[in-house]
Write an enzyme that holds these catalytic residues in place. Structure first.
Site, short mmCIF file in Angstrom:
data_model
loop_
_atom_site.label_atom_id
_atom_site.label_comp_id
_atom_site.label_asym_id
_atom_site.label_seq_id
_atom_site.Cartn_x
_atom_site.Cartn_y
_atom_site.Cartn_z
N CYS A 86 0.88 -1.16 0.00
CA CYS A 86 0.00 0.00 0.00
C CYS A 86 0.92 1.21 0.00
CB CYS A 86 -0.91 0.01 1.22
SG CYS A 86 -1.90 1.52 1.36
N CYS A 140 -0.79 4.41 2.15
CA CYS A 140 -0.92 4.36 3.62
C CYS A 140 -0.42 3.00 4.08
CB CYS A 140 -2.32 4.72 4.11
SG CYS A 140 -3.70 3.89 3.32
N SER A 141 -1.29 2.13 4.55
CA SER A 141 -0.82 0.85 5.07
C SER A 141 -1.91 -0.20 4.99
CB SER A 141 -0.36 1.03 6.52
OG SER A 141 -1.35 1.74 7.24
N CYS A 142 -2.77 -0.13 3.96
CA CYS A 142 -3.90 -1.05 3.83
C CYS A 142 -3.41 -2.50 3.85
CB CYS A 142 -4.65 -0.79 2.53
SG CYS A 142 -5.36 0.87 2.49
#
Lengths: 218, 216
Positions: free
Chosen positions: B115, B118-120
């Protein structure tokens, strides 16, 4: 918003730390923060895109240097202030100065058993057909957006191929305040050679999920 | 408070940066105290969530999906076709599990998930993501030099294998279905699940080994 969170393809970073311990949390405060985030009462309008927009707005030097869950803390603090339920002084001191917000009572430990299975869906029915079909060639928008968007810099103004059509999903660009406007969502694949000068000779592909207004026919 | 005003949150962050305690642990403690005092948080629920993410929701769930897919071709087809429905059947639904897509490795294709924005991450089936997945270095490099990243994880990718990098830009969450290693004929579901690693399901490990020592 074209800030430092949009990291895809940026150069100058060193090796990945591949040997970290398997435990989910590496410090007690990290676990505590994740638990707080999952358990706290939320003021209305806290969409996933508002959270992301608030995190993207952290000053670039802090974004790159603060630990991950510390960024989360900073983001939730900003959301509380933006919603008017806490002040900077309250969050800094840990002591309430004003009245308590008029929110539903907080989640109990017993309620976690049901909450942990709660799933949010972002697909919505819309009354028109998708403009593109699997196999179509598309080109992405050249510019970003002043607020939140999910079209990364590295994939702007580039040509790709529609691989999947997912129905309509809530458009992040207009969901910071929960508008809920939905558009067809596609998985679009790009040849690595279309994105990166250093990929010559490779047949690798990069796949992104992109909303219809990010795309035009190529 | 326009939804697209870049200063809306930036100005708040500036204030927070100047006034919050310097140690993250102290900041978290202050936030928890404040939320409890405001009637927005029950500390026992925090404890319960920590227990859930420490003991229950983690990569063992994903490994179960992989082992079942290796053993049962019909299950595999359903998993690849409608992963979100399959995880409900197994009671694995939850945070970031509403739109779940499993992508399959083959001798000719290797999949890898990132991702960049962000940090999905598919929390519902893989639990809390490792720090490296959330690091700036991985997010920056995975889409541009996946072969160099894989080499750092010990995987030297031959040129004839096509790498597909999945950048999680929407609410779809991706998990990689690795190839079943040779030498595992006749293994039970639990034995197979025991050799599936978290990194293999993110796609930073391609080769799994038939080693029974990792099985329960």
């Amino acid at each position: 918003m074209d800030s430092i969170h949009d990291l895809g393809g940026r150069q100058g970073f060193g090796p990945i730390v591949t040997d970290e311990p398997d435990e989910p949390f590496h410090a007690a405060w990290e676990a505590r923060l994740l638990g707080i985030v999952r358990a706290m009462s939320r003021p209305s309008g806290w969409t996933i895109d508002r959270f992301r927009f608030a995190r993207e707005s952290i000053a670039p030097v802090d974004y790159l240097t603060r630990a991950y869950y510390d960024q989360w803390l900073q983001t939730y603090a900003a959301l509380l202030i933006d919603s008017g339920v806490a002040t900077v002084a309250e969050i800094a001191s840990g002591k309430a100065a004003g009245n308590s917000p008029d929110l539903a009572p907080p989640m109990t430990a017993a309620a976690v058993a049901a909450a942990k299975r709660t799933t949010i869906r972002y697909d919505r029915p819309i009354d028109r057909a998708p403009r593109f079909a699997v196999g179509d060639r598309v080109v992405t928008r050249r510019d970003g957006a002043p607020g939140h968007t999910r079209l990364p810099l590295y994939a702007r103004g580039r040509q790709g191929t529609v691989e999947h059509e997912h129905g309509a999903h809530v458009l992040p660009d207009r969901n910071v305040d929960g508008e809920g406007h939905a558009e067809p969502l596609y998985t679009v694949s790009f040849a690595a050679t279309e994105l990166w000068p250093d990929a010559a000779g490779l047949r690798d592909r990069i796949c992104l999920d992109l909303w219809e207004s990010y795309l035009a026919a190529a | 408070m326009a939804h697209d005003d870049p200063h809306r949150f930036a100005d708040i962050h500036e204030e927070l940066h100047r006034h919050l305690p310097s140690e993250p642990a102290l900041r978290v403690k202050a936030l928890e105290s404040l939320l409890v005092e405001k009637g927005m948080l029950d500390p026992k629920a925090v404890d319960a969530w920590i227990a859930v993410y420490t003991e229950e929701i983690g990569p063992k769930r994903g490994a179960t999906l992989v082992a079942k897919a290796w053993l049962d071709p019909a299950f595999k087809q359903r998993l690849l076709g409608d992963g979100a429905r399959v995880i409900v059947e197994l009671g694995f639904e939850g945070w970031a599990g509403g739109h779940f897509k499993v992508v399959e490795n083959t001798p000719a294709i290797h999949n890898m998930v990132v991702c960049t924005l962000c940090s999905c991450y598919p929390h519902a089936v893989l639990g809390v993501p490792p720090n490296w997945y959330k690091s700036a270095a991985y997010r920056a490099r995975a889409v541009r030099e996946p072969r160099a990243v894989l080499a750092e994880f010990g995987e030297i990718m031959p040129g004839h294998v096509e790498i597909r990098v999945w950048d999680s830009t929407s609410e779809l969450r991706y998990m990689v279905l690795p190839e079943r290693p040779p030498g595992t004929e006749g293994w039970s579901e639990a034995e197979l699940a025991g050799l599936v690693t978290r990194n293999a399901m993110i796609g930073t490990q391609r080769t799994l080994r038939a080693d029974r020592s990792g099985s329960p």
